[in-house]
Every structure is written in C-alpha cells, then in structure tokens.
Design an enzyme around this catalytic site. Structure first.
Site, PDB file in Angstrom:
ATOM      1  N   HIS A 173       0.628  -1.266  -0.109  1.00  0.00           N
ATOM      2  CA  HIS A 173      -0.025  -0.075  -0.227  1.00  0.00           C
ATOM      3  C   HIS A 173       0.816   1.227   0.087  1.00  0.00           C
ATOM      4  O   HIS A 173       0.353   2.489  -0.530  1.00  0.00           O
ATOM      5  CB  HIS A 173      -0.990   0.179   1.223  1.00  0.00           C
ATOM      6  N   HIS A 195       4.462   8.847  12.947  1.00  0.00           N
ATOM      7  CA  HIS A 195       3.632   7.564  13.342  1.00  0.00           C
ATOM      8  C   HIS A 195       4.670   6.401  13.675  1.00  0.00           C
ATOM      9  O   HIS A 195       5.790   6.254  13.560  1.00  0.00           O
ATOM     10  CB  HIS A 195       2.825   7.192  12.112  1.00  0.00           C
TER      11      HIS A 195
END
Length: 317
Positions: free
Chosen positions: A115, A179
């Site tokens: 992805h 993140h």
C-alpha cells in the site's frame, strides 16, 4: 524539461478505521486537487519514492534503495493487486545512472510493492497502469536506516537522470509523517514473528488477514487513547514540512535517526521518501521550483500525521 512534485502520506487504515466525515472530506479535497494537477500535467514518466512494510522487502536481504525494473502490487489492505506499468528501459537506465554516480542501488525484476506504493497510484491517478511509473524503494522501517542526507543524495541523482530525459516528469514521495504503528522489531520479536520479518513473502490469505486485523485493532485503541504506541508529533511534522518548503537542505541533513525515532516514532523514517522526491525535483529543475503544504492533520484513526505537499517549476519566481 517540465517537472511536477507531489508528496502524500499513506495509511492502510483508510476505509477501515476512519476519522470524522469532515476530516475524510478534507483529505479527499486535497487529493482531488493534486489528482487534477497530475492529469493536467499529463506526465510522461513518474518516479515514485516509497517504503515497504514487510510485504515485499524482508530482512533476508534488505537494501536501502531499490529500483524496480518490473513490479507487482501484493494487494494488501484492499489495494489493487497486479502488475505496475513500469517503463523497463527507463528504469534500467535510471539504475545504471545511479550506480555510475556512486549511489549503490539494488535492482529488482520482480519487485513486490504494498500500500505504501499503491495508495498514491490509486488515489492520484486511479490505478496501477494509467502512467509509466519507475518504482523507487526507500527503506523506512528496517534498521539500520539510511540518513536523511543519503535519501537526499539518492533523490538528487534520480532528478539528474530525469533531467536528461527531457520529458514531463512527476516525482512522488509516499510515506510518513510521524507515526509508530505496531510493527515488531527483529531484536524484540518472538521467534515466529522474527522469521516472518526475515522471510515472510507471499503469506497465506489467512495469515495476511490476521496481520491486518492486528493493525486495525491497534488503530482503534490508538484513536481511543488506549495505546502505548508513540503519539503523533504535529510539531515535528510541521517543522519537517517547513524545511522542505524552504529547501533548507542543511537543516534536513542535520536530522539524526535517533532523534527522529525518539521524537516522532520509528516509522517516521518513511518521510525520507519525501526528502528524496523533493531532492529529485530540486535537481531536475536546478532549484527552480517552489513547494507548498496542501494539507496536514494528526489523524489517530489512521495512526499517522497525515500530510500532503505539491510543487512545480512553473510556480517558481
């Protein structure tokens, strides 16, 4: 040559664990604007810098950079599976240029991408095959990691190559920003998971589904504030994007890997794909471009500080 720059975050949690409809709409508006600019620009070749998340690259052999001569999407998190439209001769020539200019890249005639590379293809151009794409893997998750300086030099070498093509070139950076998703590290992983990190290619559908479910569960906990994951650091994200806007290469080179991890999370190193894309744009235009931040928001449901930037040579004054 004509050149366009687009950088965008990705998240596998899109469509699984979403923020409010208003936030989703704002993200979609930003993406739609970039999509229109891409279509209007009509690139002849796209250089896509992106990481992988132990779906195509593993610790049996982990390069820092890899040029895909041919590439296929593994189709994780409902992304489109199948071959990517790679211009083989351009990709191979690009790799030769990089190696002859002291950038020791790997090459792959069977690159598998996830992805991290496919989301921008789907969101910005509607699929895997709309335009010719040279996939450029940048290791952003598996220590030991390159410095931002090395990512910059890699991107600059790609930009110098693109400049010689005299084509309409689009540089895309996919990844980040701050993140720290639940990806075990090899030193602390269980024996079973360590083996996956080393040689986990082509998992069964059941195993992939179980892994993806763990990430969804982690996103739900993180959004609820019930998680030990590193918090999103909007201050770091905004300072990083400001350095890119200002083309402050000295400031970017001064970033230290240990500080990035401590301040913003281990997977923030994916943002080196943005640095590479900006450096490519800088080299291709001889510094004659301007970039701007198009969107930023900390989105805990997606476990990411979500940003978007764009730039073009035509904007420069």
């Amino acid at each position: 040559m004509a050149a366009l720059l687009q950088c965008i975050s990705h998240s596998p949690m899109k469509g699984y664990v979403d923020p409010s409809p208003a936030i989703v709409s704002d993200v979609e508006v930003a993406i739609a604007r970039m999509r229109k600019e891409l279509v209007d620009f009509d690139p002849e070749v796209i250089f896509l810098f992106a990481p992988d998340h132990y779906n195509g690259f593993f610790l049996d052999v982990m390069p820092q950079f890899c040029v895909g001569i041919a590439a296929t999407s593994v189709g994780d998190y409902r992304t489109t599976p199948g071959p990517i439209n790679v211009p083989r001769e351009i990709a191979r020539s690009c790799a030769e240029h990089l190696i002859s200019n002291d950038i020791d890249v790997a090459i792959s005639y069977r690159m598998q991408v996830d992805h991290g590379m496919v989301q921008p293809l789907e969101e910005l151009m509607g699929g895997l095959n709309a335009y010719p794409v040279v996939p450029l893997f940048v290791n952003g998750v598996a220590p030991p990691l390159i410095s931002i300086r090395r990512a910059r030099l890699f991107g600059a070498a790609v930009g110098e190559y693109a400049k010689k093509l005299n084509k309409r070139c689009l540089f895309i950076g996919s990844g980040g920003l701050s993140h720290n998703p639940p990806v075990p590290q090899i030193d602390t992983a269980t024996e079973e998971f360590a083996e996956f990190l080393i040689a986990g290619r082509n998992p069964s559908p059941e195993r992939r589904a179980a892994r993806q479910q763990r990430t969804k569960d982690a996103a739900i906990r993180f959004a609820a504030g019930d998680s030990q994951l590193h918090p999103i650091n909007s201050v770091w994200d905004e300072a990083f994007m400001a350095d890119l806007v200002n083309q402050d290469w000295g400031a970017l080179d001064a970033y230290r890997n240990s500080e990035i991890t401590e301040q913003a999370g281990i997977s923030t190193h994916e943002a080196k794909s943005w640095v590479a894309a900006h450096a490519a744009m800088n080299a291709a235009t001889s510094g004659g471009y301007m970039a701007e931040v198009r969107y930023y928001k900390a989105i805990p449901e997606w476990i990411v500080g979500y940003g978007a930037m764009a730039g073009s040579a035509e904007q420069a004054t």
